[in-house]
Enzyme design. Sequence first.
Site, PDB file in Angstrom:
ATOM      1  N   LYS A 170     -20.820  88.799  -0.022  1.00 45.43           N
ATOM      2  CA  LYS A 170     -20.194  87.669   0.685  1.00 45.43           C
ATOM      3  C   LYS A 170     -19.703  86.608  -0.305  1.00 45.43           C
ATOM      4  O   LYS A 170     -18.677  85.957  -0.074  1.00 45.43           O
ATOM      5  CB  LYS A 170     -21.183  87.051   1.670  1.00 45.43           C
ATOM      6  N   LYS A 239     -19.466  73.964   0.667  1.00 44.53           N
ATOM      7  CA  LYS A 239     -20.728  74.695   0.492  1.00 44.53           C
ATOM      8  C   LYS A 239     -20.511  76.069  -0.129  1.00 44.53           C
ATOM      9  O   LYS A 239     -21.153  76.430  -1.117  1.00 44.53           O
ATOM     10  CB  LYS A 239     -21.432  74.820   1.845  1.00 44.53           C
TER      11      LYS A 239
END
Length: 290
Positions: A170, A239
Site C-alpha cells: 500500500k 498522512k
Amino acid sequence: MRVAFVGVGAMGMPMARLVMRRHPVTVFDPDSARTAELAAEGAGVAGSAAEAVRGADTAVVMVATPAQLEQALFGEDGVHAGLAARTTVVLMSSVGVDCVVDAGLRLEALGARVVDAPVTGGAVRAVTGELTVLAGAAPEVLDEVRPLLELMAARIAHCGDRVGDGQAVKLVNQLLCSVHLAAAGEALQFARALGLDPEQVLATIESGAASSFMLSDRGPRMLKDGTTPVRSAIDIFVKDSSLVLAAAREAGAVTPLTEQAAELFSRASHQGLGRDDDSSVIRMFQKEPH
C-alpha cells in the site's frame, strides 16, 4: 458470519453496507450520526469497539490514522476488551508497516488471528464493491475471510504471508497516488494558464498515455466551481505521503517526487485546506490559493 465493523467513515460506511447484505453487522464509530444511518438500514449499533466485537466471528477495523487505530484497538473499551479466542481481526486501515506489525503482534498475543488488509480504489469503488485488497496474512487465515472480503472488493491480492506485507505494498501504491494527484492538479492548472478549456483537455488526455486513475477520478472534481463534497481529504495524503517518506528513509530509498508532493499537501493543509476534498490541491497551483 457475525461481523463487527469499527470505523464507518467515508470508506467504512459503504463497505459495511455491502457486508450487511449477507451477514449480520454491528457497527461502532465515535460519530453517532454515521451509526444511526446504518442502524436505520438494519445494522446493530454498539456503544464501544469492545461491545461491537463481543460475539463477533470477524472484526473489521477501518480508521484513518495510526493514532485512531491504537485507540480503536487498545484504548479503553477498545477491540482488545471484547475479543474472544480465535476472533479474526481484519485491519483495513492504511497506517504503515510498523504500526500494523505492532498491532498484529499484540492482537495475536490475545489469541486473535490477524489479516493486514489495506485497500485501494477510493470512496467510489468502496460504494460499488470494486476495491482492491492488499492482504498480508497466513494463507489459511486469509482464505477464511476471503468470502467476506469479496463482498467489498473485486480483487484480493495476497501480498505476502506476514502481517505488514499488505501495508508495504500500500505504501508503494500511495507513493504513486500522491505523485499522480499532485501532477493532475499541476497539469489541469497548466492547461488553464495556456488559455485552453481544461474540461476539454481532460477529456482528450485521459484516454491516452498520460492517463491515470487520479486524473480521471479527481480531475472532474478539480474543475468544479465552488465546494466539492469531501470524499477523501487532503490531510489523508498528508498522512500517507508522510508514511511513505518515513518508510523510504528506513529502507534507504530515494523518493524526490514524493518529497515534493508531500510538501505540497503539507502546505495546503497549513493554508486551511486539510479537511477539504483532496481534489482542491489544484488551488495550490493558482497564484492565489485562497
